[in-house]
Enzyme design. Structure first.
Site, PDB file in Angstrom:
ATOM      1  CG  ASN A   8      -2.727-103.524  44.896  1.00  0.00           C
ATOM      2  OD1 ASN A   8      -2.871-103.115  46.046  1.00  0.00           O
ATOM      3  ND2 ASN A   8      -1.989-102.899  43.998  1.00  0.00           N
ATOM      4  NE  ARG A  85       1.774-103.094  45.963  1.00  0.00           N
ATOM      5  CZ  ARG A  85       1.796-101.944  45.340  1.00  0.00           C
ATOM      6  NH1 ARG A  85       0.977-101.713  44.355  1.00  0.00           N
ATOM      7  NH2 ARG A  85       2.647-101.019  45.699  1.00  0.00           N
ATOM      8  CG  HIS A 174       7.995 -98.418  44.534  1.00  0.00           C
ATOM      9  ND1 HIS A 174       8.401 -97.100  44.428  1.00  0.00           N
ATOM     10  CD2 HIS A 174       6.697 -98.430  44.177  1.00  0.00           C
ATOM     11  CE1 HIS A 174       7.390 -96.368  44.002  1.00  0.00           C
ATOM     12  NE2 HIS A 174       6.345 -97.150  43.853  1.00  0.00           N
ATOM     13  NE  ARG A 234       2.291 -91.097  47.758  1.00  0.00           N
ATOM     14  CZ  ARG A 234       2.518 -92.347  47.362  1.00  0.00           C
ATOM     15  NH1 ARG A 234       3.750 -92.771  47.125  1.00  0.00           N
ATOM     16  NH2 ARG A 234       1.520 -93.174  47.207  1.00  0.00           N
ATOM     17  CD  GLU A 378       5.001-103.020  41.643  1.00  0.00           C
ATOM     18  OE1 GLU A 378       4.517-102.338  40.717  1.00  0.00           O
ATOM     19  OE2 GLU A 378       5.049-102.640  42.813  1.00  0.00           O
TER      20      GLU A 378
END
Ligand code: ADP
Length: 390
Positions: A8, A85, A174, A234, A378
């Site tokens: 990732n 990813r 996600h 965010r 994940e």
């Protein structure tokens, strides 16, 4: 033992894990960080120990070579493929795929939609191709699971040509986590799938997804991961007019304000203290009003979105909490579900408090529809995709 290297890559970091084929066990994981700087550092976690190695000035490629050298010292597994990813798959990718030249071109085309995220992902793929020229590379997309969104969910009410010309629409993120949860749900429901589920993935990045008959039909992140819920730093959904309004009031450029929406807003902006939920809860319990306020806004927006998605599906049969906050914060879960009694959800306080640090399962009362805490994974999902593709 056959294993997959899951990678990732961010702009200055590379997270990785080695996952075995048989039991999807993570035998080793680590992080190369501050890449490109003198302080570049490789940390490897294996058998409960941490190994640190300075890799001054290493870029992604050099970091990966250092990782590969380290992996060669183990004899109990053999890397047979690399899983990457990738943040944005645009409308090109609705499933994971084996990397070839065409896929690389598609990834580059998607970079304009995620200029911060996709280029380091591509750098990672190219570095892995160099490090392992004989091994298959697989891309797994955060957006892919949401390619089933109906037009009513993914279109913004902008001039339609912006969608046609520039691909401006809701993509959602996600997706790998939601796919993992979607396939895990029957284990929590006596082997049966659930028709209408709402999953809240609450971590530093936070989003919600409505899953109907196994397909994503609504999700809160948009063209980018900035949209939707209040997140760590965010802002989530805001009135778009705020950007130009604040630019005029503060004299900052719209680019600076936008950067603040990504990095200085959310829980951090509201509390003025931190984006870390656990720390906010500690301070809130000591009476800090700013922290209490940040957590209240956070949980309120989650309830609001769950209500909206119940409307999208004309009902909801179960709710799932996942992600660092969803899996650990009984206080946030209690605050969210306290506003969902009208939908048939009621928490059992004791079960809720017990469902932390990996304790999973149903936290609802006997007469309630199920509310499950399900730890997401994940990396395991990526490894599973890789093994099924190779
Ligand atoms: P990321 O989006 O970076 O993957 P995670 O899913 O790891 O984020 O979630 C990180 C968040 O989970 C942080 O806000 C952290 O404070 C929160 N968290 C972890 N443990 C707890 C806990 N016991 N109580 C409340 N929040 C927690």
């Amino acid at each position: 033992m056959k294993a997959v290297l899951v990678l990732n890559c961010g702009s200055s970091s590379a997270k990785f894990a080695v996952i075995t084929e048989n039991n999807k066990e993570t035998i080793l994981s680590g992080l190369a960080e501050r890449l490109g700087s003198e302080q570049a550092l490789l940390t490897i976690k294996v058998s409960g120990e941490k190994i640190k190695q300075a890799i001054a000035h290493a870029d992604h490629e050099q970091a990966l070579l250092a990782i590969v050298e380290h992996l060669k010292t183990y004899t109990n597994f053999e890397i047979v493929a690399v899983g990457h990813r990738v943040v944005h798959g645009g409308e090109y990718f609705s499933a994971s795929c084996l990397v070839d030249d065409e896929v690389l071109l598609g990834l580059q085309a998607c970079s304009q939609l995620a200029p911060l995220h996709n280029p380091p992902n591509i750098t990672g793929i190219k570095a892995a191709q160099k490090a392992y020229p004989d091994l298959p590379q697989v891309t797994v997309f955060d957006t892919a699971f949401h390619q089933t969104l109906p037009e009513t969910s993914y279109l913004y009410a902008l001039p339609y040509e912006y969608y046609q010309q520039y691909g401006v629409r809701r993509y959602g993120f996600h997706g790998t986590s939601y796919r993992y949860i979607n396939q895990a749900i029957p284990q929590y429901n006596q082997g049966s799938p659930v028709a209408k589920v709402i999953v809240a993935h609450l971590g530093n990045g936070a989003s919600i997804c409505a899953i109907e008959n196994g397909r994503s039909v609504a999700t809160s992140m948009g063209l980018t991961p900035l949209d939707g819920l209040v997140q760590g730093t965010r802002c989530g959904q805001i009135d778009p007019a705020i950007v130009s309004f604040l630019a005029e009031k503060t004299g900052k450029t719209e680019a600076v304000i936008t950067d603040e929406l990504w990095k200085q807003s959310g829980l951090l902006g509201l509390s003025g203290l931190t984006n870390d939920c656990r720390e906010l809860e500690e301070k809130a319990s000591e009476g800090d009003a700013n922290c209490q306020r940040a957590l209240s806004v956070f949980s309120s927006r989650i309830s609001e979105t769950i209500g909206a998605y119940a409307a999208v599906m004309n009902g909801v049969d179960a709710i799932v909490f996942t992600g660092g906050i969803g899996e650990n914060s009984d206080a946030i879960r209690a605050a969210v579900v306290s506003r969902l009694q009208y939908l048939g959800f009621d928490l059992d306080d004791e079960k809720n408090q017990h469902a932390v640090r990996g304790n999973d399962g149903d936290i609802s009362q006997l007469n309630s529809k199920p509310v499950w805490v399900i730890p997401t994974d994940e990396e395991a999902m990526i490894a599973e995709d890789v093994f099924s593709l190779i």
